[in-house]
Design a protein around this motif. Structure first.
Motif, mmCIF file in Angstrom:
data_model
loop_
_atom_site.group_PDB
_atom_site.id
_atom_site.type_symbol
_atom_site.label_atom_id
_atom_site.label_comp_id
_atom_site.label_asym_id
_atom_site.label_seq_id
_atom_site.Cartn_x
_atom_site.Cartn_y
_atom_site.Cartn_z
ATOM 1 N N LEU A 38 0.835 -1.198 0.000
ATOM 2 C CA LEU A 38 0.000 0.000 0.000
ATOM 3 C C LEU A 38 0.872 1.251 0.000
ATOM 4 O O LEU A 38 0.614 2.205 -0.738
ATOM 5 N N GLN A 39 1.923 1.217 0.783
ATOM 6 C CA GLN A 39 2.846 2.352 0.853
ATOM 7 C C GLN A 39 3.512 2.610 -0.494
ATOM 8 O O GLN A 39 3.587 3.749 -0.957
ATOM 9 N N VAL A 40 3.972 1.539 -1.143
ATOM 10 C CA VAL A 40 4.624 1.684 -2.454
ATOM 11 C C VAL A 40 3.618 2.144 -3.503
ATOM 12 O O VAL A 40 3.895 3.053 -4.295
ATOM 13 N N LYS A 41 2.445 1.535 -3.493
ATOM 14 C CA LYS A 41 1.419 1.863 -4.492
ATOM 15 C C LYS A 41 1.017 3.333 -4.426
ATOM 16 O O LYS A 41 0.872 3.992 -5.448
ATOM 17 N N LEU A 42 0.849 3.848 -3.214
ATOM 18 C CA LEU A 42 0.365 5.222 -3.045
ATOM 19 C C LEU A 42 1.482 6.240 -2.829
ATOM 20 O O LEU A 42 1.217 7.436 -2.745
ATOM 21 N N LYS A 43 2.715 5.747 -2.711
ATOM 22 C CA LYS A 43 3.881 6.624 -2.516
ATOM 23 C C LYS A 43 3.691 7.534 -1.295
ATOM 24 O O LYS A 43 3.817 8.751 -1.382
ATOM 25 N N ILE A 44 3.366 6.888 -0.168
ATOM 26 C CA ILE A 44 3.127 7.603 1.083
ATOM 27 C C ILE A 44 4.201 7.178 2.077
ATOM 28 O O ILE A 44 4.460 5.983 2.222
ATOM 29 N N PRO A 45 4.813 8.124 2.794
ATOM 30 C CA PRO A 45 5.786 7.748 3.830
ATOM 31 C C PRO A 45 5.140 6.842 4.883
ATOM 32 O O PRO A 45 3.950 6.977 5.196
ATOM 33 N N ALA A 46 5.912 5.917 5.422
ATOM 34 C CA ALA A 46 5.388 4.927 6.371
ATOM 35 C C ALA A 46 4.674 5.565 7.563
ATOM 36 O O ALA A 46 3.599 5.118 7.957
ATOM 37 N N SER A 47 5.250 6.609 8.138
ATOM 38 C CA SER A 47 4.628 7.225 9.314
ATOM 39 C C SER A 47 3.298 7.892 8.960
ATOM 40 O O SER A 47 2.338 7.833 9.731
ATOM 41 N N THR A 48 3.247 8.493 7.792
ATOM 42 C CA THR A 48 1.999 9.127 7.332
ATOM 43 C C THR A 48 0.931 8.069 7.076
ATOM 44 O O THR A 48 -0.220 8.222 7.482
ATOM 45 N N LEU A 49 1.335 6.991 6.409
ATOM 46 C CA LEU A 49 0.399 5.912 6.117
ATOM 47 C C LEU A 49 -0.152 5.324 7.414
ATOM 48 O O LEU A 49 -1.365 5.124 7.548
ATOM 49 N N SER A 50 0.719 5.086 8.367
ATOM 50 C CA SER A 50 0.312 4.527 9.644
ATOM 51 C C SER A 50 -0.709 5.422 10.344
ATOM 52 O O SER A 50 -1.717 4.944 10.874
ATOM 53 N N HIS A 51 -0.460 6.713 10.330
ATOM 54 C CA HIS A 51 -1.375 7.686 10.943
ATOM 55 C C HIS A 51 -2.764 7.608 10.299
ATOM 56 O O HIS A 51 -3.789 7.567 10.992
ATOM 57 N N HIS A 52 -2.802 7.580 8.980
ATOM 58 C CA HIS A 52 -4.089 7.565 8.277
ATOM 59 C C HIS A 52 -4.820 6.226 8.422
ATOM 60 O O HIS A 52 -6.042 6.203 8.581
ATOM 61 N N ILE A 53 -4.070 5.139 8.405
ATOM 62 C CA ILE A 53 -4.695 3.831 8.606
ATOM 63 C C ILE A 53 -5.304 3.753 10.003
ATOM 64 O O ILE A 53 -6.410 3.240 10.180
ATOM 65 N N LYS A 54 -4.602 4.288 10.983
ATOM 66 C CA LYS A 54 -5.105 4.290 12.363
ATOM 67 C C LYS A 54 -6.463 4.983 12.436
ATOM 68 O O LYS A 54 -7.379 4.521 13.117
ATOM 69 N N THR A 55 -6.603 6.087 11.726
ATOM 70 C CA THR A 55 -7.881 6.810 11.706
ATOM 71 C C THR A 55 -8.973 5.964 11.073
ATOM 72 O O THR A 55 -10.093 5.880 11.589
ATOM 73 N N LEU A 56 -8.659 5.315 9.952
ATOM 74 C CA LEU A 56 -9.655 4.476 9.271
ATOM 75 C C LEU A 56 -10.042 3.268 10.120
ATOM 76 O O LEU A 56 -11.201 2.852 10.129
ATOM 77 N N VAL A 57 -9.082 2.719 10.843
ATOM 78 C CA VAL A 57 -9.366 1.596 11.747
ATOM 79 C C VAL A 57 -10.258 2.061 12.898
ATOM 80 O O VAL A 57 -11.221 1.385 13.270
ATOM 81 N N SER A 58 -9.983 3.251 13.429
ATOM 82 C CA SER A 58 -10.736 3.738 14.599
ATOM 83 C C SER A 58 -12.214 3.975 14.294
ATOM 84 O O SER A 58 -13.040 3.883 15.201
ATOM 85 N N VAL A 59 -12.558 4.265 13.041
ATOM 86 C CA VAL A 59 -13.972 4.465 12.693
ATOM 87 C C VAL A 59 -14.594 3.195 12.098
ATOM 88 O O VAL A 59 -15.753 3.200 11.702
#
Length: 105
Positions: A38-59
């Motif tokens: 997912l990180q490679v596909k979207l070209k998102i830094p790991a820490s940023t990706l983790s932050h956003h996934i955490k939000t999606l998981v929380s809802v």
């Protein structure tokens, strides 16, 4: 679905990056997608990706499962369908022509 839950999910999807993540997971289907891919596909830094996934998981829109050393993300299709159903549940409810058509059927 409660209106607060719907609002939280819509707010989470209102962020461009989170919407891209969610769409990628929906496209991946039921098998989901490893975080690294997912990180490679979207070209998102790991820490940023983790932050956003955490939000999606929380809802409740995304779930994560660890398979050995790999973390797999999955779109929660039931939550997605629930949100869509919530949005269209009262479609045209106050429109008189719509009510007349429903009572005639």
């Amino acid at each position: 679905m409660k209106i607060d839950d719907a609002a939280a999910r819509l707010e989470a999807l209102g962020n461009r990056t989170r919407l891209q993540i969610y769409r990628a997971l929906v496209r991946a289907g039921r098998p989901g997608m490893p975080v690294g891919r997912l990180q490679v596909k979207l070209k998102i830094p790991a820490s940023t990706l983790s932050h956003h996934i955490k939000t999606l998981v929380s809802v409740g829109l995304v779930s994560q499962v660890r398979e050995s050393t790999t973390l797999i993300c999955h779109a929660n299709y039931d939550a997605m369908q629930g949100l869509v159903d919530f949005l269209v549940a009262e479609c045209c409810a106050d429109e008189s022509e719509c009510k007349d058509a429903a009572t005639a059927a």
